[in-house]
Structure formats: structure tokens, C-alpha cells
Design an enzyme around this catalytic site. Sequence first.
Site, PDB file in Angstrom:
ATOM      1  CB  SER A 176       3.930  -0.054   2.804  1.00 12.81           C
ATOM      2  OG  SER A 176       4.721  -0.016   3.955  1.00 12.81           O
TER       3      SER A 176
ATOM      4  CG  HIS B 136      -0.308   0.090   2.514  1.00 15.79           C
ATOM      5  ND1 HIS B 136       0.272  -0.979   3.132  1.00 15.79           N
ATOM      6  CD2 HIS B 136      -0.137   1.149   3.334  1.00 15.79           C
ATOM      7  CE1 HIS B 136       0.764  -0.593   4.289  1.00 15.79           C
ATOM      8  NE2 HIS B 136       0.539   0.691   4.431  1.00 15.79           N
TER       9      HIS B 136
END
Length: 95
Positions: free
Chosen positions: A43, A15
Site C-alpha cells: 500500500s 490500496h
Amino acid sequence: MNNQVVIGENCTLRHSTTIGNKQSKEGGFTASPVIGNNVDIGSNVCIIGNILIGDNAMIGCGAVVVKNVPSDSVAVGNPTVIKLKDQDKYQYTYE
């Protein structure tokens, strides 16, 4: 991510990852990143510009990648530090 980014097979993107081109001083845009096969991207990573990330590379969380990452290496930090997986030496990519 824009439509010119190339991502290989079996890649993991976590993410809050940004992958794309950047605007040059002249007003145009750079080429977009090309990411090889089996790349693991943590991430909050930024991969910006005409960047090649080789096969089997690992990009650590929060890395800002503005230079090429060789195959079979680990890239971490800001500025990015690159370590080949089978070697003990690091390559510092900032100038």
C-alpha cells in the site's frame, strides 16, 4: 494509473498505489511503468516514470520507485533500496 501502464499476470496491488508517468521539463511526458508477472506491491507505493519492475519482485509499503527493480528482488523505502531475494547485499538506487 493511465492507459499506457502494463501490468503482468498474478500481480497484487494494494490500496493507495500510484502508477503512472511524469511530465518532463520540456513539457512532454515520460513512458509509463511496465510491471512483470507475480509482482507484489504494498500500500501507498508510488511507481512513476519509465520504470521496469521484473517478475516476482516485491515492493514494500510506502516505497517511492523511480528506478528499475530487477526480477526476484525486494524494493523498500524512499529512496528505494533494492535487495535481491537470494543475496545478502543491498543496492542503493539513489545517486
